[in-house]
Scaffold this motif. Structure first.
Motif, short mmCIF file in Angstrom:
data_model
loop_
_atom_site.label_atom_id
_atom_site.label_comp_id
_atom_site.label_asym_id
_atom_site.label_seq_id
_atom_site.Cartn_x
_atom_site.Cartn_y
_atom_site.Cartn_z
N THR A 86 -34.87 -3.89 34.90
CA THR A 86 -34.93 -3.25 33.58
C THR A 86 -35.84 -4.04 32.66
O THR A 86 -36.67 -3.47 31.94
CB THR A 86 -33.52 -3.14 32.98
N GLY A 95 -32.62 -2.57 39.72
CA GLY A 95 -33.45 -1.45 40.13
C GLY A 95 -33.11 -0.91 41.50
O GLY A 95 -33.88 -0.14 42.08
N ASP A 149 -39.52 -3.69 33.95
CA ASP A 149 -40.09 -2.37 33.65
C ASP A 149 -40.51 -2.28 32.18
O ASP A 149 -41.58 -1.75 31.85
CB ASP A 149 -39.08 -1.28 33.98
N THR A 150 -39.68 -2.81 31.28
CA THR A 150 -40.01 -2.77 29.86
C THR A 150 -41.17 -3.72 29.54
O THR A 150 -42.02 -3.42 28.70
CB THR A 150 -38.78 -3.12 29.01
N ASP A 186 -30.95 8.81 36.32
CA ASP A 186 -32.14 8.02 36.65
C ASP A 186 -32.98 8.68 37.74
O ASP A 186 -34.20 8.47 37.81
CB ASP A 186 -31.74 6.62 37.11
N ALA A 208 -29.18 -2.83 37.40
CA ALA A 208 -30.07 -3.65 36.59
C ALA A 208 -31.21 -4.23 37.42
O ALA A 208 -32.30 -4.49 36.92
CB ALA A 208 -29.29 -4.77 35.90
N SER A 254 -37.19 -4.09 23.35
CA SER A 254 -37.33 -2.71 23.79
C SER A 254 -37.54 -1.77 22.61
O SER A 254 -38.39 -0.88 22.63
CB SER A 254 -36.10 -2.28 24.59
#
Length: 462
Positions: free
Chosen positions: A275, A56, A278-279, A102, A54, A234
């Motif tokens: 996460t 990254g 990034d979103t 990923d 989570a 998201s």
């Protein structure tokens, strides 16, 4: 136990600190411990891996997941009939496969996901009435659907996603207020929505994402789950894309604004959550890409370059993550387009070359998915346009024709091939090809104003 208290409020930094201490403690134990302690350790390694993912940090996450796999395999070999051991073995295989996913390593991901499917079937065969084991089978179908989608087998993917969602829906009927099941069902519907888009069912895709928002909105309003809050935001991003595909710019802007507001709150709450960040970045990109040339301002330029810097930082922290590189290439393409419109040919060329180099490297060093080829084609189209603007028409035609031929050689494609192939056909004066593709786009209701021919600089955002 601490994780259960901290996870709902979204504080990865605290969880990571506890995880580091746990890893240090486990290192002092070696292979010592009772079977019960070894099982608890396998679960803890898995949880530590989830936190690191989570954040990254894929490599440290993989380290933890592999430790979980080692512990689980050792336990399973001592007692293959023990359901708890088999369950944890399946969990570890899933997460090892997820990290491979990923990183764009579909072969390794498939090997792990197939094992996970096998273990899930075995567990359910042992206890057919066990709802938890039934949900594991649901997740296993979803994993295989994801692999099929990545390889362009869209109908196979959709069939797997529907099987997964059907299991989830049946379990949700038993306990309608179960937040975990609602979350899983929303995730499953999301895959269905995306795959319908791959198949050219743009209306069906949009309706599916709208269904997810309707499902999650009441739970979000209760403010009880950070995970549901993030999933709603998201999903609004997916809805934004679906609305744009159908040419509904106003709805797309409204949805993205709502998504952005939620994501900004989440990122402020937990900046360590990669996460979420990034979103959030994706939402910023949507906002900028939907800003018309006439409304573009110096502050938009500043925001675009800040977005580029944040994404570069994330990619630099984890170079193995292909998603960040794809995001960065998309930002570079947008910078090139804006620079072209402003008449800044040198900046346009630098950004267009950067985007194309990023995507070319990914494609040449992997078994590229159709989606990856779409991103390569978009970067090649912009690079050719920039070369043309710089009086390098022959070089532009070469890159356009090579990219068009690459797409045409694919035995399996997805709907996203058509818009960019249409642009390439226009660039190359392939009139008949352009008319054929235009017919397919119109039949599907595709009207995305972002995909106007870049060289005309006359589209809604150019």
């Amino acid at each position: 136990d601490l994780r259960k208290k901290l996870e709902p409020i979204g504080k990865l930094e605290l969880l990571d600190s506890v995880g580091d201490q746990a890893m240090s403690y486990f290192a002092t134990l070696g292979d010592n411990g009772t079977p019960k302690e070894m099982l608890a350790r396998a679960k803890a390694f898995k949880q530590i891996g989830e936190v690191r993912k989570a954040e990254g940090a894929l490599e440290p996450a993989l380290e933890a997941f592999k430790q979980s796999l080692i512990q689980s395999e050792a336990l399973y070999k001592t007692d293959p009939g023990n359901n708890d051991y088999l369950f944890e073995l399946g969990q570890a295989e899933f997460w090892v496969g997820y990290i491979a996913w990923d990183r764009g390593d579909l072969g390794q991901a498939e090997a792990a996901f197939q094992k996970y499917m096998r273990y899930s079937r075995e567990l359910l065969a042992r206890e057919p009435a066990n709802s938890d084991y039934n949900m594991e089978l649901s997740y296993a179908y979803s994993n295989l659907g994801s692999l099929a989608r990545a390889r362009g087998n869209s109908q196979v993917a959709l069939d797997n996603f529907v099987l997964s969602a059907d299991i989830n829906a049946a379990e949700l009927k038993k306990t309608p207020d179960n937040i975990d099941l609602i979350f899983s069902y929303a995730e499953g519907l999301s895959w269905i929505g995306s795959t319908k888009g791959d198949l050219g069912d743009l209306d069906g895709s949009e309706r599916t994402f709208a269904e997810i928002s309707a499902l999650l909105q009441p739970i979000y309003e209760k403010a009880e789950s950070a995970r549901i809050t993030f999933t709603l935001a998201s999903n609004m991003g997916f809805q934004t894309e679906a609305k744009l595909n159908l040419g509904d710019l106003n709805s797309a802007r409204d949805l993205n604004a709502k998504s952005f507001s939620i994501l900004a709150m989440l990122v402020e709450k937990d900046p360590q959550n990669a996460t979420w960040l990034d979103t959030y970045n994706k939402s910023v990109f949507y906002k900028l890409s939907m800003t018309s040339a006439s409304d573009w301002s110096a502050s938009d330029d500043d925001e675009l370059y800040k977005l580029q810097e944040r994404t570069r930082t994330m990619s630099g922290q984890d170079p193995s993550n292909t998603v960040y590189k794809i995001r960065l290439a998309g930002i570079d393409r947008e910078i090139a387009l804006r620079a072209l419109h402003a008449g800044n040919l040198s900046d346009a060329m630098a950004s267009a070359k950067s985007a194309h180099a990023l995507m070319l490297d990914l494609v040449e060093n992997s078994d590229p998915s159709p989606q990856l080829l779409v991103h390569l084609a978009k970067s090649a189209e912009i690079l050719g346009t920039t070369l043309t603007a710089n009086q390098q028409a022959e070089a532009a035609e070469l890159i356009w024709s090579d990219t068009a031929a690459l797409l045409d050689r694919q035995s399996i494609n997805v709907f996203d091939f058509y818009p960019v192939r249409y642009l390439l056909a226009l660039d190359l004066n392939q009139t008949d090809k352009a008319k054929d593709i235009e017919k397919k786009l119109l039949q599907a209701g595709y009207m995305d104003p972002r995909m106007q021919p870049a060289h005309t600089l006359s589209g809604a955002f150019r």
